[in-house]
Structures are given as structure tokens and as C-alpha cells.
Write an enzyme that holds these catalytic residues in place. Structure first.
Site, short mmCIF file in Angstrom:
data_model
loop_
_atom_site.label_atom_id
_atom_site.label_comp_id
_atom_site.label_asym_id
_atom_site.label_seq_id
_atom_site.Cartn_x
_atom_site.Cartn_y
_atom_site.Cartn_z
N SER A 1 7.72 -12.30 -8.99
CA SER A 1 8.55 -11.98 -8.00
C SER A 1 9.35 -13.15 -7.37
O SER A 1 8.79 -14.14 -7.37
CB SER A 1 7.70 -11.16 -6.94
OG SER A 1 8.57 -10.27 -6.26
N PRO A 2 10.50 -13.06 -7.12
CA PRO A 2 11.27 -14.29 -6.57
C PRO A 2 10.61 -14.64 -5.32
O PRO A 2 10.25 -13.83 -4.28
CB PRO A 2 12.58 -13.60 -6.19
CG PRO A 2 12.58 -12.16 -6.19
CD PRO A 2 11.35 -11.67 -7.39
N ALA B 1 15.44 -16.56 -4.30
CA ALA B 1 16.38 -15.93 -3.77
C ALA B 1 17.52 -17.23 -3.74
O ALA B 1 17.20 -18.11 -3.21
CB ALA B 1 16.63 -15.42 -2.30
N TYR C 1 18.43 -8.81 4.50
CA TYR C 1 19.47 -9.80 4.18
C TYR C 1 20.89 -9.10 4.05
O TYR C 1 20.92 -7.97 4.26
CB TYR C 1 19.19 -10.76 3.13
CG TYR C 1 18.10 -11.39 3.18
CD1 TYR C 1 17.87 -12.42 4.36
CD2 TYR C 1 16.81 -11.38 2.36
CE1 TYR C 1 16.87 -13.07 4.69
CE2 TYR C 1 15.70 -12.12 2.78
CZ TYR C 1 15.59 -12.95 3.92
OH TYR C 1 14.30 -13.46 4.28
N ARG D 1 17.33 -5.42 -6.06
CA ARG D 1 16.01 -5.33 -5.42
C ARG D 1 16.44 -4.72 -4.07
O ARG D 1 17.54 -4.77 -3.39
CB ARG D 1 15.58 -6.63 -5.19
CG ARG D 1 14.28 -6.52 -3.95
CD ARG D 1 13.37 -7.70 -3.87
NE ARG D 1 12.26 -7.88 -4.86
CZ ARG D 1 11.13 -8.27 -4.80
NH1 ARG D 1 11.20 -9.19 -3.82
NH2 ARG D 1 10.27 -8.26 -5.80
N ARG E 1 2.48 -13.47 -4.24
CA ARG E 1 1.29 -14.19 -3.84
C ARG E 1 0.27 -14.67 -4.88
O ARG E 1 -0.48 -15.71 -5.02
CB ARG E 1 0.82 -13.98 -2.41
CG ARG E 1 1.86 -14.14 -1.41
CD ARG E 1 1.49 -13.04 -0.10
NE ARG E 1 1.69 -11.80 -0.38
CZ ARG E 1 1.51 -10.81 0.53
NH1 ARG E 1 1.13 -11.30 1.79
NH2 ARG E 1 1.84 -9.68 0.09
C1 LIG Z 1 6.55 -17.49 -0.13
C2 LIG Z 1 7.35 -16.49 -0.32
C3 LIG Z 1 8.80 -16.12 -0.73
C4 LIG Z 1 9.29 -15.29 -0.79
N1 LIG Z 1 10.56 -15.23 -1.17
C5 LIG Z 1 11.39 -14.18 -1.44
C6 LIG Z 1 12.56 -13.86 -2.15
O1 LIG Z 1 13.31 -15.24 -2.33
N2 LIG Z 1 13.26 -13.14 -2.57
C7 LIG Z 1 12.73 -11.91 -2.45
O2 LIG Z 1 13.16 -10.83 -2.78
N3 LIG Z 1 11.43 -11.78 -1.99
C8 LIG Z 1 10.64 -12.77 -1.66
N4 LIG Z 1 9.48 -12.85 -1.35
C9 LIG Z 1 8.54 -11.46 -1.36
C10 LIG Z 1 8.11 -11.38 -2.61
O3 LIG Z 1 8.88 -11.30 -3.76
C11 LIG Z 1 7.17 -10.21 -2.82
O4 LIG Z 1 7.95 -9.23 -2.80
C12 LIG Z 1 6.10 -10.07 -1.74
O5 LIG Z 1 5.46 -11.18 -1.45
C13 LIG Z 1 5.05 -8.96 -1.94
O6 LIG Z 1 4.34 -9.25 -3.19
P1 LIG Z 1 2.98 -9.79 -3.18
O7 LIG Z 1 1.97 -8.78 -2.42
O8 LIG Z 1 2.37 -9.89 -4.62
O9 LIG Z 1 3.16 -11.24 -2.61
C14 LIG Z 1 8.78 -14.05 -0.88
C15 LIG Z 1 7.23 -13.95 -0.84
C16 LIG Z 1 6.74 -15.34 -0.35
C17 LIG Z 1 5.05 -15.06 -0.21
#
Ligand SMILES: Cc1cc2nc3c(=O)[nH]c(=O)nc-3n(C[C@H](O)[C@H](O)[C@H](O)COP(=O)(O)O)c2cc1C
Length: 363
Positions: free
Chosen positions: A20-21, A60, A184, A232, A333
């Protein structure tokens, strides 16, 4: 199924465990290095590709300077950035992952500090800028009032997405994702919670969805026929949990309707996240909590979907796919904790994905 390839248009992605981004807030904040990936980003992303994720998204990546969430975000509006992103796509490909880029504009949530510095708005005098949005409504207490974009400025945003997509393609990326989630800019236009406009970009569903569809169309027009474009979305603002707010939130019904429109315009996959637009929303984030949103879009539209959010266990990921609730899973994460999660998951699930020749002694 987690280690079955998937083909979207003519692109085959080697498995369905994707990264994921995730913003790293680690670029130079100004000067020629602003928005430019460097050794931190190269090693961070390459490590996850070596770990076996089939598709890796960059963080992003802002399509214009004022579209950065923090001054330290990556961006793709100049040649310097494009050259460095070519190295990113090369490294990801070298390690067997498909390189994906998430193109973004942070709207009214732009110009904030790194999370580990508190994440609060950065004033123009301190190196920030005035954010922009659909309406002059701050995100939360303590946030600045955004400049309300004019129709001409909205068209410049659409053009900036197209410009960044062209650069991403030249830099070697194979999947482009439009960031329409997490409150956003594009998500702000979608939701009546943040969009109070009365012109062609506000009011009715069709008007609120106009920017999302224009950006999706502009990126699709730049991206080659044989390569996929993802979108997304935040499937819900989570405001309908609170009956008093029911009238003004974006809902899962709205997401299904948007998915149909995006699919009809050539968007290949809906990456189904949630939240981020309303600080007072109550989100119950249990394991796999966003999977039902992806499942509903898939069932009601036939559009391929990716599920994301608290997916951490190989059996859980496998079950999401085999039960037909998603076509792929995105991990955030968990891949920060363990870059080799996909290779470990393959062993646990008894799958035999290909390993780099260099690592053959370990198989
Ligand atoms: C450090 C961090 C940075 C993130 N940056 C973005 C991002 O740039 N773009 C986005 O769509 N989601 C972003 N997210 C959300 C993650 O892509 C993901 O959707 C969210 O963490 C839930 O998934 P997980 O439970 O596997 O972490 C970010 C999350 C974290 C923890």
C-alpha cells in the site's frame, strides 16, 4: 490464491500481495531536492520488492508543490524528480515487483508537519503554504481556511495529474493510482461534508464526482491502453455512524455508484480504503475492517477491487481472496514491520513463488 498472478489489461502482476502507498515524509523540503526520491526511498522501496510484494506503490506523490501533505513529500512535477523516479521503477523491477505510483493532491490537508513532529499545519512563514480545497472550510480546529479553487484552478489540477502521469510513464511505472481517498483534494470534492460549492463541482452527486471523473479520465488518457489505472477511494466518511451527521457524509452507496462510473471510464481497479475527511468520525478499525466495502463494490459492479486495512495474517489474506471479497490485498504497516512478509506468507501457505536466482540457495 495469494500467489496466483493476476492480469489487468495486458499487465500481469506476479502475485496478489501488494504494498500500500505509504508516505515517508523524508524528501528535502525545498531547493533542487524538493520532492525528489533519494537513498532512503530507494532502499525502503527496494527492500519491500525483494521481500516479494507483487506490486509496490510509491507513497502519495504530489502532482504539484501545493499538493504535498508535508513539505517533505515526494512530488512529480519536474525533470529532476522524474529522473529519480526512473531509478525507483528500475529498482522495483529489478527485484521482480511491478512498479506502481500513487498520484495525489492533498487539498485542504496540505502543508502539515511530519507526523513525528506533531503533524500540525505548517504556516507559510515557516515554509508551508495556504492549502486549497473545494470550499473555504478548514479540515479541523487549528487548520487554516483553504483557498476555494476557481473552476480555472480546478482545470489546472486536472492538468497537473495528467502531467505527472506522463512523467510517471516515462519514468517506467506500470500502474498509476489516483488518490481519491483519505480526505485529500479529490475526496474533499466527493463528500458533501467538505464540498459546499454551488457550481458545477458541488451539490449533486454528479457535480461532486466531477473532479474525480475528470482526473481519472485525464490519467487514463495519458496511460497506455495495455496498462491499468487504479483509483483509491474512501468508501465511507464514517459519519453515518452518527445519525446527526447522516445528511452530510460520503457513504458506501455513493462508492458503489462512483465505482460504476469509474469502471465505465476505463479505471481498472478500485482500491477501497475509508475515512480521513472528518476528524470527529468514529472509526472502528478491527482486523480486515474495510474488506466489506471492497466486497460490496466487487459484488455489485463486477469491478476488480483491492482490500486494505489491518490485513496482517497470511491465512486472513488468503481467505479474503478465496471467498471472492477482493482480487488482491494491500498491506501497509505489516510491510513496514516485515518487508519479507510475502515470502514468509508463501511458505506458510505452501505456495512456491519464484525466487531471485541469487537467493536460490535459501529456497
Ligand atoms: C506511514 C503511513 C503512511 C501512509 N501514507 C499513505 C499514502 O501516501 N497514501 C495512501 O493512500 N495511504 C497511505 N497510508 C495508508 C496505508 O496505505 C493503508 O491504507 C493503511 O495503513 C491501512 O493498512 P494497514 O492496516 O495494512 O497499515 C499510510 C499509512 C501509513 C502507516
Amino acid at each position: 490464491m495469494l500467489f496466483e498472478p493476476i492480469t489487468l489489461r495486458s499487465l500481469t502482476i506476479p502475485n496478489r500481495a501488494w504494498m500500500s502507498p505509504m508516505c515517508m515524509y523524508s524528501a528535502a523540503t525545498d531547493g533542487p531536492g524538493a520532492g525528489v526520491p533519494h537513498d532512503w526511498h530507494f532502499s525502503h522501496l527496494a527492500a519491500r520488492a525483494a521481500g516479494g510484494a507483487g506490486l509496490i506503490f510509491t507513497e502519495a506523490t504530489a502532482v504539484s508543490p501545493e499538493g504535498r501533505i508535508s513539505p517533505a513529500d515526494l512530488g512529480l512535477w519536474n525533470d529532476h524528480q522524474e529522473r529519480a523516479f526512473a531509478r525507483v521503477s528500475h529498482l522495483l523491477t529489478l527485484h521482480g515487483a511491478v512498479p506502481g505510483i500513487q498520484l495525489a493532491h492533498a487539498g485542504r490537508k496540505a502543508s502539515t508537519d511530519r507526523p513525528w513532529h506533531g503533524g500540525k499545519p505548517v504556516a507559510p512563514a515557516a515554509g508551508g503554504w495556504q492549502p486549497v480545497g473545494p470550499s473555504p472550510v478548514p479540515f479541523d480546529d487549528g487548520y487554516p481556511t483553504p483557498h476555494e479553487l476557481t473552476v480555472e484552478e480546478i482545470q489546472q489540477v486536472v492538468a497537473a495529474f495528467a502531467g505527472a502521469a506522463g512523467r510517471a510513464l516515462r519514468a517506467g511505472f506500470r500502474v498509476a493510482e489516483v488518490h481519491g481517498a483519505h480526505g485529500y483534494l479529490i475526496g474533499e470534492f466527493l463528500s458533501p461534508h467538505s464540498n459546499h460549492r454551488t457550481d458545477a463541482y458541488g451539490g449533486t452527486f454528479a457535480n461532486r464526482a466531477r473532479l474525480a471523473l475528470e482526473v481519472a479520465g485525464a490519467v487514463r488518457a495519458v496511460w497506455p491502453e495495455e496498462l491499468p489505472v487504479f483509483f483509491r477511494v474512501s468508501a465511507t466518511d464514517w459519519l453515518t455512524e452518527n445519525p446527526a451527521d447522516e445528511r452530510d457524509g460520503w457513504t458506501v452507496d455513493d462508492t458503489v455508484r462512483l465505482a460504476k462510473e469509474l469502471h465505465a471510464r476505463g479505471i481498472d481497479l478500485l482500491d477501497t480504503s475509508s475515512g480521513g475527511n472528518a476528524p470527529r468520525a468514529r472509526v472502528v478499525a478491527a482486523p480486515g475492517y474495510q474488506v466489506p466495502f471492497a466486497a460490496r463494490v466487487r459484488a455489485e459492479t463486477g469491478m476488480p477491487v483491492a482490500a486494505v486495512g489491518k490485513i496482517t495474517d497470511p491465512a486472513q489474506a488468503e481467505d479474503i481472496l478465496t471467498s471472492g471479497r477482493a482480487d488482491a490485498v494491500l498491506l501497509g504497516r505489516e510491510l513496514l514491520r516485515d518487508p519479507y512478509w510475502p515470502r514468509r506468507a508463501a511458505r506458510e501457505l505452501g505456495a512456491r513463488p519464484s525466487w531471485p536466482d541469487q537467493y536460490g540457495y535459501a529456497v
